[in-house]
Design a protein around this motif. Sequence first.
Motif, mmCIF file in Angstrom:
data_model
loop_
_atom_site.group_PDB
_atom_site.id
_atom_site.type_symbol
_atom_site.label_atom_id
_atom_site.label_comp_id
_atom_site.label_asym_id
_atom_site.label_seq_id
_atom_site.Cartn_x
_atom_site.Cartn_y
_atom_site.Cartn_z
ATOM 1 N N ARG A 82 1.089 -9.932 0.524
ATOM 2 C CA ARG A 82 0.638 -8.890 -0.697
ATOM 3 C C ARG A 82 0.242 -9.633 -1.822
ATOM 4 N NH1 ARG A 82 6.091 -4.862 -0.335
ATOM 5 N NH2 ARG A 82 4.860 -3.480 1.359
ATOM 6 N N LYS A 110 0.792 -1.094 0.205
ATOM 7 C CA LYS A 110 0.008 0.010 -0.166
ATOM 8 C C LYS A 110 0.855 1.294 0.019
ATOM 9 C CE LYS A 110 -2.534 -1.468 3.704
ATOM 10 N NZ LYS A 110 -1.952 -2.759 3.678
ATOM 11 N N MET A 134 9.626 -17.218 12.257
ATOM 12 C CA MET A 134 8.543 -16.130 12.874
ATOM 13 C C MET A 134 7.469 -16.517 12.698
ATOM 14 S SD MET A 134 10.695 -12.994 13.074
ATOM 15 C CE MET A 134 12.379 -12.785 13.052
ATOM 16 N N ARG A 160 4.022 3.898 4.361
ATOM 17 C CA ARG A 160 4.990 4.545 5.013
ATOM 18 C C ARG A 160 5.634 5.804 4.172
ATOM 19 N NH1 ARG A 160 3.510 0.044 6.041
ATOM 20 N NH2 ARG A 160 3.295 -0.663 8.098
ATOM 21 N N HIS A 213 10.498 -1.246 5.772
ATOM 22 C CA HIS A 213 9.284 -2.014 5.791
ATOM 23 C C HIS A 213 9.333 -3.329 5.219
ATOM 24 C CE1 HIS A 213 5.117 -2.555 6.094
ATOM 25 N NE2 HIS A 213 4.979 -2.493 4.950
HETATM 26 C C1 GRG Z 1 15.228 -8.707 12.172
HETATM 27 C C2 GRG Z 1 15.283 -11.169 12.036
HETATM 28 C C3 GRG Z 1 14.412 -9.768 11.960
HETATM 29 C C4 GRG Z 1 13.261 -9.597 11.783
HETATM 30 C C5 GRG Z 1 12.305 -8.161 11.905
HETATM 31 C C6 GRG Z 1 10.962 -6.308 12.767
HETATM 32 C C7 GRG Z 1 10.273 -7.644 11.977
HETATM 33 C C8 GRG Z 1 10.920 -8.764 11.704
HETATM 34 C C9 GRG Z 1 8.694 -7.536 11.776
HETATM 35 C C10 GRG Z 1 7.980 -6.536 12.266
HETATM 36 C C11 GRG Z 1 7.343 -6.073 11.381
HETATM 37 C C12 GRG Z 1 5.832 -5.899 11.045
HETATM 38 C C13 GRG Z 1 5.169 -7.297 10.716
HETATM 39 C C14 GRG Z 1 5.027 -5.163 11.735
HETATM 40 C C15 GRG Z 1 3.424 -5.439 11.744
HETATM 41 C C16 GRG Z 1 3.119 -4.057 10.904
HETATM 42 C C17 GRG Z 1 2.104 -4.562 9.977
HETATM 43 C C18 GRG Z 1 0.799 -4.409 10.305
HETATM 44 C C19 GRG Z 1 2.667 -4.624 8.848
HETATM 45 C C20 GRG Z 1 1.706 -4.696 7.682
HETATM 46 O O1 GRG Z 1 1.940 -3.385 7.027
HETATM 47 P P1 GRG Z 1 1.121 -3.008 5.773
HETATM 48 O O2 GRG Z 1 -0.426 -3.313 5.871
HETATM 49 O O3 GRG Z 1 1.739 -3.822 4.464
HETATM 50 O O4 GRG Z 1 1.411 -1.579 5.319
HETATM 51 P P2 GRG Z 1 1.829 -3.591 2.801
HETATM 52 O O5 GRG Z 1 1.882 -4.872 2.313
HETATM 53 O O6 GRG Z 1 0.557 -2.854 2.537
HETATM 54 O O7 GRG Z 1 2.943 -2.734 2.687
#
Ligand code: GRG
Length: 298
Positions: free
Chosen positions: A99, A45, A92, A48, A80
Amino acid sequence: MNIKNYLLDQRKLVESALEKYMLEDDSVFSRHIEAMRYSLFAGGKRVRPILCLAAARAISDDKINIDTVLPIACALECIHTYSLIHDDLPAMDDDELRRGKPTNHTLFGEAQAILAGDGLLTHAFEILSDSAFSKIPDAARLRIIFTIAQAAGPQGMVGGQSLDIENEKQEITFETLQTIHRSKTGALITGSVLSGALAAGASEEQLESLTLYGNKIGLAFQIADDLLNVESTTEQLGKAAGSDAERGKATYPAFFGIAKTKTKANNVVSDAVDALKGFGPEATPLRELAKYIVNRTR
Ligand code: GRG
């Protein structure tokens, strides 16, 4: 203001800048770059980077040259995207769809997916620190780099992810849930707003208001994500629906139920809009983006 058209426009702008700032897969590193490009151009989307550009315009709508902010917006999307690739890994969340497409590791293998994430994270800081990319004065650029590193790092997004994993399938307090949301999701969203504002020369007072705005929309974003996970389908979302309950994750709907969670989401958006009361019409996109964040369907 028509938010749908605005988002379409801004997405186009971000997509073409990403093409400019991302590496081409025509070198000896082509497999690695192909893996990075696969997830980066899989149709996110672009929330950010769009927030980053909108914050810059809210500070200096008439004078800002948006080309100077686009590298920052692209770096944010790289960070991101890396987080999503790593979040989907078997170690994880172990997801197969992101997407609307197969996750990075299901196509490229786990090792290449880890490296694609590492590559995107590091390339983001290459973009941010390459003076050829941006006309922003060095002092401001250094503060932007610090702001983004802090938002993405151990006391921000990565720390939040660690806390989230540590607390999976456990009874947690509402306070811990808020800390997870604030760091895992909110920090990079606030960092996106602040980095755009810094690029446009925001005052400390403006940064303070925008920090409050960012914290509120960051929370709203995660609440909306929790609601979509319950109420939407995998097809609509392009990623696994219903996964939070399956994993026994603490979420807003798990704490408060759906109806109360929706009221809370709307209240948080009102708080976000209130935080912008010192700004004029140039902040209209930021106000509309706050509403979009809870009304989105994916
Ligand atoms: C360092 C090994 C290592 C891993 C890091 C930091 C991390 C992994 C993960 C956290 C990221 C995460 C999944 C956050 C949740 C935020 C969230 C709701 C993400 C989805 O974002 P959207 O909806 O996605 O903006 P699109 O696909 O539209 O960009």
